[in-house]
Design a protein around this motif. Structure first.
Motif, PDB file in Angstrom:
ATOM      1  N   PRO A  71     -12.377 -42.448 -29.340  1.00 32.90           N
ATOM      2  CA  PRO A  71     -13.196 -42.146 -27.875  1.00 32.90           C
ATOM      3  C   PRO A  71     -14.749 -42.587 -29.534  1.00 32.90           C
ATOM      4  N   THR A  72     -16.027 -43.183 -28.309  1.00 30.39           N
ATOM      5  CA  THR A  72     -16.523 -43.641 -29.150  1.00 30.39           C
ATOM      6  C   THR A  72     -17.906 -43.655 -28.845  1.00 30.39           C
ATOM      7  N   LEU A  73     -19.617 -43.276 -29.279  1.00 33.79           N
ATOM      8  CA  LEU A  73     -20.319 -42.878 -28.147  1.00 33.79           C
ATOM      9  C   LEU A  73     -21.791 -43.631 -29.716  1.00 33.79           C
ATOM     10  N   ALA A  74     -22.232 -44.636 -28.806  1.00 34.63           N
ATOM     11  CA  ALA A  74     -23.552 -45.150 -29.052  1.00 34.63           C
ATOM     12  C   ALA A  74     -24.747 -44.684 -29.125  1.00 34.63           C
ATOM     13  N   VAL A  75     -25.542 -44.550 -30.013  1.00 32.84           N
ATOM     14  CA  VAL A  75     -26.395 -43.581 -29.741  1.00 32.84           C
ATOM     15  C   VAL A  75     -28.326 -43.834 -30.262  1.00 32.84           C
ATOM     16  N   ASP A  76     -28.816 -44.595 -29.613  1.00 27.29           N
ATOM     17  CA  ASP A  76     -30.212 -44.668 -29.473  1.00 27.29           C
ATOM     18  C   ASP A  76     -31.292 -44.137 -29.538  1.00 27.29           C
ATOM     19  N   SER A  77     -32.073 -44.371 -29.707  1.00 26.51           N
ATOM     20  CA  SER A  77     -33.415 -43.609 -29.632  1.00 26.51           C
ATOM     21  C   SER A  77     -34.823 -44.540 -29.039  1.00 26.51           C
ATOM     22  N   ILE A 101     -26.332 -43.598 -24.826  1.00 19.77           N
ATOM     23  CA  ILE A 101     -26.663 -42.557 -24.884  1.00 19.77           C
ATOM     24  C   ILE A 101     -27.702 -42.996 -25.288  1.00 19.77           C
ATOM     25  N   SER A 102     -29.442 -42.602 -24.697  1.00 18.70           N
ATOM     26  CA  SER A 102     -30.637 -42.957 -24.942  1.00 18.70           C
ATOM     27  C   SER A 102     -31.635 -41.633 -25.629  1.00 18.70           C
ATOM     28  N   LEU A 103     -31.599 -41.478 -26.535  1.00 15.94           N
ATOM     29  CA  LEU A 103     -32.256 -40.017 -26.841  1.00 15.94           C
ATOM     30  C   LEU A 103     -33.436 -39.833 -26.884  1.00 15.94           C
ATOM     31  N   HIS A 108     -35.500 -45.738 -34.994  1.00 16.37           N
ATOM     32  CA  HIS A 108     -34.080 -45.536 -35.929  1.00 16.37           C
ATOM     33  C   HIS A 108     -33.780 -43.869 -36.205  1.00 16.37           C
ATOM     34  N   GLU A 109     -34.207 -43.292 -35.666  1.00 16.37           N
ATOM     35  CA  GLU A 109     -33.602 -41.616 -35.519  1.00 16.37           C
ATOM     36  C   GLU A 109     -34.063 -40.566 -34.503  1.00 16.37           C
TER      37      GLU A 109
END
Length: 125
Positions: A71-77, A101-103, A108-109
């Motif tokens: 299971p993989t979650l790709a996170v961007d900012s 998801i975009s947080l 880049h953090e």
């Protein structure tokens, strides 16, 4: 957890890298020399071969990503450039069952107080 969107393509507010002196043109690495951003990039230069290795030399490794079964979650900012947000989403789409998801965050953090609840939700449901 707060959510958001990456800035529109062409929005150059990237934490100041490359834009601290004389509004250097995008991709103009020469303008970075002698700046604090240039020193930061020079300190990271030794990592470039590893970056190239894991990124398949600059091409998108969809076939390799398609073999991931974890299971993989790709996170961007929201503070990251659009290309980085697009890469995060494409990565999640290439991984079977991957999520993206975009947080809210900076270049880049994502602050730990924002990231932790998102990870908790992903890992524990």
């Amino acid at each position: 957890m707060t959510g958001g969107r990456c800035r529109p393509a062409g929005d150059c507010r990237t934490g100041g890298l490359g834009r601290t002196r004389g509004q250097a043109a995008e991709g103009d690495g020469i303008a970075l020399y002698g700046t604090s951003s240039g020193a930061i990039l020079a300190a990271l230069a030794h990592t470039l071969p590893y970056d190239a290795l894991v990124s398949a030399g600059g091409s998108f490794p969809a076939d390799r990503l398609g073999t991931i079964t974890t299971p993989t979650l790709a996170v961007d900012s929201t503070g990251s450039p659009q290309w980085l947000c697009d890469a995060s989403r494409a990565t999640a789409e290439a991984i079977p069952g991957g999520r993206s998801i975009s947080l809210d965050g900076g270049h880049h953090e994502v602050p730990p107080a924002t990231l932790a609840p998102a990870l908790r939700e992903f890992l524990l449901g």
